[in-house]
Scaffold this motif. Sequence first.
Motif, PDB file in Angstrom:
ATOM      1  N   SER A 227       0.844  -1.198   0.000  1.00  0.00           N
ATOM      2  CA  SER A 227       0.000   0.000   0.000  1.00  0.00           C
ATOM      3  C   SER A 227       0.878   1.245   0.000  1.00  0.00           C
ATOM      4  O   SER A 227       2.003   1.223   0.515  1.00  0.00           O
ATOM      5  CB  SER A 227      -0.932   0.016   1.205  1.00  0.00           C
ATOM      6  OG  SER A 227      -0.228   0.249   2.406  1.00  0.00           O
ATOM      7  N   HIS A 228       0.369   2.312  -0.535  1.00  0.00           N
ATOM      8  CA  HIS A 228       1.170   3.529  -0.689  1.00  0.00           C
ATOM      9  C   HIS A 228       1.501   4.185   0.637  1.00  0.00           C
ATOM     10  O   HIS A 228       2.468   4.958   0.729  1.00  0.00           O
ATOM     11  CB  HIS A 228       0.426   4.519  -1.589  1.00  0.00           C
ATOM     12  CG  HIS A 228      -0.763   5.152  -0.938  1.00  0.00           C
ATOM     13  ND1 HIS A 228      -0.767   6.444  -0.481  1.00  0.00           N
ATOM     14  CD2 HIS A 228      -2.000   4.646  -0.646  1.00  0.00           C
ATOM     15  CE1 HIS A 228      -1.952   6.720   0.047  1.00  0.00           C
ATOM     16  NE2 HIS A 228      -2.711   5.652  -0.049  1.00  0.00           N
ATOM     17  N   GLY A 412      -1.530  -2.606   8.734  1.00  0.00           N
ATOM     18  CA  GLY A 412      -0.942  -3.135   7.515  1.00  0.00           C
ATOM     19  C   GLY A 412      -0.734  -4.630   7.466  1.00  0.00           C
ATOM     20  O   GLY A 412      -0.145  -5.145   6.514  1.00  0.00           O
ATOM     21  N   GLU A 413      -1.239  -5.383   8.451  1.00  0.00           N
ATOM     22  CA  GLU A 413      -1.159  -6.843   8.392  1.00  0.00           C
ATOM     23  C   GLU A 413      -2.441  -7.381   7.772  1.00  0.00           C
ATOM     24  O   GLU A 413      -3.507  -6.770   7.900  1.00  0.00           O
ATOM     25  CB  GLU A 413      -0.960  -7.414   9.795  1.00  0.00           C
ATOM     26  CG  GLU A 413      -0.558  -8.885   9.813  1.00  0.00           C
ATOM     27  CD  GLU A 413      -0.082  -9.339  11.186  1.00  0.00           C
ATOM     28  OE1 GLU A 413      -0.695 -10.285  11.728  1.00  0.00           O
ATOM     29  OE2 GLU A 413       0.889  -8.749  11.706  1.00  0.00           O
ATOM     30  N   ALA A 543       4.218   1.831 -11.385  1.00  0.00           N
ATOM     31  CA  ALA A 543       5.655   1.545 -11.407  1.00  0.00           C
ATOM     32  C   ALA A 543       6.212   1.228 -10.027  1.00  0.00           C
ATOM     33  O   ALA A 543       7.150   0.445  -9.889  1.00  0.00           O
ATOM     34  CB  ALA A 543       6.402   2.733 -12.009  1.00  0.00           C
ATOM     35  N   ASP A 544       5.606   1.823  -8.963  1.00  0.00           N
ATOM     36  CA  ASP A 544       6.139   1.597  -7.618  1.00  0.00           C
ATOM     37  C   ASP A 544       5.609   0.324  -6.982  1.00  0.00           C
ATOM     38  O   ASP A 544       6.090  -0.092  -5.920  1.00  0.00           O
ATOM     39  CB  ASP A 544       5.866   2.800  -6.713  1.00  0.00           C
ATOM     40  CG  ASP A 544       4.375   3.082  -6.521  1.00  0.00           C
ATOM     41  OD1 ASP A 544       3.532   2.313  -7.050  1.00  0.00           O
ATOM     42  OD2 ASP A 544       4.047   4.086  -5.853  1.00  0.00           O
ATOM     43  N   GLY A 545       4.615  -0.306  -7.606  1.00  0.00           N
ATOM     44  CA  GLY A 545       4.056  -1.537  -7.048  1.00  0.00           C
ATOM     45  C   GLY A 545       3.264  -1.340  -5.780  1.00  0.00           C
ATOM     46  O   GLY A 545       2.936  -2.310  -5.085  1.00  0.00           O
ATOM     47  N   LEU A 546       2.914  -0.095  -5.467  1.00  0.00           N
ATOM     48  CA  LEU A 546       2.176   0.219  -4.246  1.00  0.00           C
ATOM     49  C   LEU A 546       0.801   0.761  -4.615  1.00  0.00           C
ATOM     50  O   LEU A 546       0.689   1.740  -5.339  1.00  0.00           O
ATOM     51  CB  LEU A 546       2.940   1.250  -3.410  1.00  0.00           C
ATOM     52  CG  LEU A 546       4.371   0.871  -3.021  1.00  0.00           C
ATOM     53  CD1 LEU A 546       5.026   2.039  -2.261  1.00  0.00           C
ATOM     54  CD2 LEU A 546       4.396  -0.406  -2.177  1.00  0.00           C
ATOM     55  N   PHE A 755      -6.928   2.409   5.190  1.00  0.00           N
ATOM     56  CA  PHE A 755      -6.745   3.056   6.488  1.00  0.00           C
ATOM     57  C   PHE A 755      -5.706   4.169   6.325  1.00  0.00           C
ATOM     58  O   PHE A 755      -4.702   3.994   5.622  1.00  0.00           O
ATOM     59  CB  PHE A 755      -6.287   2.050   7.540  1.00  0.00           C
ATOM     60  CG  PHE A 755      -7.365   1.088   7.957  1.00  0.00           C
ATOM     61  CD1 PHE A 755      -8.365   1.488   8.832  1.00  0.00           C
ATOM     62  CD2 PHE A 755      -7.399  -0.205   7.464  1.00  0.00           C
ATOM     63  CE1 PHE A 755      -9.370   0.612   9.212  1.00  0.00           C
ATOM     64  CE2 PHE A 755      -8.390  -1.083   7.833  1.00  0.00           C
ATOM     65  CZ  PHE A 755      -9.386  -0.679   8.714  1.00  0.00           C
ATOM     66  N   THR A 756      -5.954   5.284   6.949  1.00  0.00           N
ATOM     67  CA  THR A 756      -5.029   6.414   6.912  1.00  0.00           C
ATOM     68  C   THR A 756      -4.729   6.842   8.338  1.00  0.00           C
ATOM     69  O   THR A 756      -5.314   6.332   9.301  1.00  0.00           O
ATOM     70  CB  THR A 756      -5.641   7.601   6.146  1.00  0.00           C
ATOM     71  OG1 THR A 756      -6.657   8.210   6.957  1.00  0.00           O
ATOM     72  CG2 THR A 756      -6.247   7.156   4.817  1.00  0.00           C
ATOM     73  N   ASP A 757      -3.853   7.815   8.476  1.00  0.00           N
ATOM     74  CA  ASP A 757      -3.563   8.338   9.809  1.00  0.00           C
ATOM     75  C   ASP A 757      -4.794   8.988  10.427  1.00  0.00           C
ATOM     76  O   ASP A 757      -4.881   9.121  11.654  1.00  0.00           O
ATOM     77  CB  ASP A 757      -2.426   9.370   9.723  1.00  0.00           C
ATOM     78  CG  ASP A 757      -1.101   8.733   9.344  1.00  0.00           C
ATOM     79  OD1 ASP A 757      -0.989   7.491   9.456  1.00  0.00           O
ATOM     80  OD2 ASP A 757      -0.191   9.464   8.923  1.00  0.00           O
TER      81      ASP A 757
END
Length: 828
Positions: A227-228, A412-413, A543-546, A755-757
């Motif tokens: 994820s980004h 992130g799990e 390109a970043d795979g995120l 999910f974000t901050d």
Amino acid sequence: MPLRAGLPSKTLASLLPLMLVVGCRADPPVDQEEDALYQAKIRRTTHGVAHIVADDLASAAFGQAYAFAEDHACILADQILKVRSERAAFLGRGSGDRHVNSDLGYLALGVYADAEAMLEVQPPEVRGMIDGYVAGYNAYLEDVGVAGVPGFCRGADWVRPITDVDLAAYYVSLGLVASGGQLTDFIATASPPGSGEQVPGPPAKDLRTAAESGLGSNGWAIGGERSHNGRGMVVANPHFPYFGELKLWESHLTVPGELNVYGATLIGVPGTLIGFNEAVSWTHTFSVEGNRFTLYTVDLVPGEPTKYYYDGDVREMTSEDYTIAIRAEDGSSTELTKTVWSTHYGPVLNVNDFGWSEEVAVSYRDANRGKYNIIAQWQSMNRAKSLAEFQQVFADLDGVPWVHTMAAGKDGEVFYIDGASTPNLSQAAIDGWKQSIEDGELLPVLLYDQAGAVVLDGSSSVNEWVIEAGAPGATVPISKVPQLAGRRDFVMNANDSHWLTNPAQPLVGYSPLHGGEEVPQSPRTRMNLVMLTEAAADGASGADGLFDVDELKGAILGNRSMMSELLLADVVARCQGAGPVMVDDMSVDIGPACAALAGWDGLYDVDSVGAIVWREFVGAFNTEHIKDSGPLFANGFDPADPITTPYGLRPPPEDDGADTVLQKLGRAAANLGEAGIAVTTPLGDAQYVERGGQRFRIHGGQAADGVANQVFYGSLSTSLEPRPSRGEVVSEVTDLAADGYLVTYGSSFVMAMEFTDDGPRGEAMLTYGQSDDPESPHHTDQMKAFSAKEWRPIAFTEEAIAADPELREYEVKGGKADAEAAAPVEGE
């Protein structure tokens, strides 16, 4: 009016006053009594999404039920009529004795006995929510009256208040969607030889209607490594019917300090089935490859077809008589009594061509009978405060009936589990079943080939299910089901088995009743995995795979086709310059079809020209031909390389024989010609949804197309809800009819979230809309949005809800404080 026999007299007595007033309009919600047991605020935002706020869980369920009933009262009323076994009493026998068989089948399944047992074991907060939901639904009926209920049941005499046992019986029936609920015709028509009542049974393939219909989904949980922003993300893309009880409904429930959950739920079910809270997001896919029941053949005693051998001894079947009322065309009523016979495994089935003979009978055992935690399971998932707590719910309750689950935590799990109820067979039983297939035994082979059903020798105790600690009944315990935790890249499922939930860590060594391992995957599974694993600037994650949310949206509704990416260029090269081919003794010019493919963008978007030619071309091959080498693929499946195999177009014959590839393209052209559809027709002009008197152009592909966004014609529903008809069918494989491809099934609740901050954020749509009321703007607004791929930002925060341009608010109350209902639990 008929009342279902066996309902508690106190329950009926408590409902009689409401039954007397439900046909009349009462005061609107704002004037409801001040001493109400339940009260909630409902806020409707864009597209009619309902946000319910209450001080306790029971009141939240009350408000959710009230809002739900405003949109879908008819479908729940119809389902209650079904589980009460009263369809024939109100509606007559039905076409092909549809209502008679349903009534008898559900009586034989014992849904009311199971409902009462289910209610007895519910935790207080879950029982309170069930009672609150019943009260909310009944309050809506009282407020508007039967004549005011929108939809197909308006004014119907079978629309009545419901009880807690009614609703619980419906939940029991939901648990049986992939098992007993598919078998009512088989049960209701089974009679022993010599009874004079034997009739042909349903076809064997109907034993797995859920699988045959294509009931499915795509589900992705993206971890922090992909994820980004390093946090969890989820893509939900269930492929469910557009009509009937398996539709989804979108809502948001908030009980301060207790619950804050958003997503979609099944008709009549409190809480959220697919969605997110502040800590966890999850989605489900149907466990198509898994088994929710096993069939048993029993050898019968000669001359005594209700006795069978078991370990050399003789056992007697048990029988029970069920009586239903049947309404005649003149309004009069008659009664029908049917004897249903059972082995110790369960009811005897009447399977066409394999029916109850003098020598053998077929019975079945259901993995979801006696499992009572379906509502408690989702309520606990809704309230989980971490991914670890979410995972523990499966171990504690084991209440999931028929789905895979993918989940992501805010840190992130990710987590995957096939927690669907699965028969627990010993290795000896599994080996014996496999040997019966290898030996070509008639019933095991034919019923597995036609229905994916596992057939065991019921005359031997070796084939009994195994009871283990930690599992209700004799299903596979949660500790032994396929699951994957601790990863931070991704987990996924697209209705194949558990095996490739993450190709970097294949899941192997599990019971084959969960589905196959190291076997060819569907084109749709492969397309999902390509998008999740490709590393390229023009790939799904860039390109970043995120992934970010926009990239998730673009991937799931991008309408890429695995089959076109594998074969299109080679097919075009083969067909260009080719002459006519023979199809059914008719010469077909494939030039125009080839030209359409040459100009096709390879996608299944509404403006894609050539997509319908490709669909008919691929559909001309058998299902197994799109999964392995044969007349289509030159190179076969390799379990060591499951994403990229099979591949390569089979070369033309070396002699002057017919080229199968060109012949199939000729079949495609002929099919479209028979349907009166030009090969240059854009997909959206041929593929459509009819809703609210409008025709909507629809993008998306079918199973053989290998498109993640799956749409098709299907009818997995027991509902009375009317549905549009289609023209004369040209191809049963591709659903092509004289008026094109009518879509009644497929992408339903589509969600991409992260999910974000600052908490959860995402976008969504419910393709067929929130409301069954043809006069509501929310009957068609989201189908228009889906056609145009116009996503809606999810209003989850108070600020987003308050700022919504379509916001409207109202309060609902109901239930007397001294009523015989479960009060909110202390601390809720």
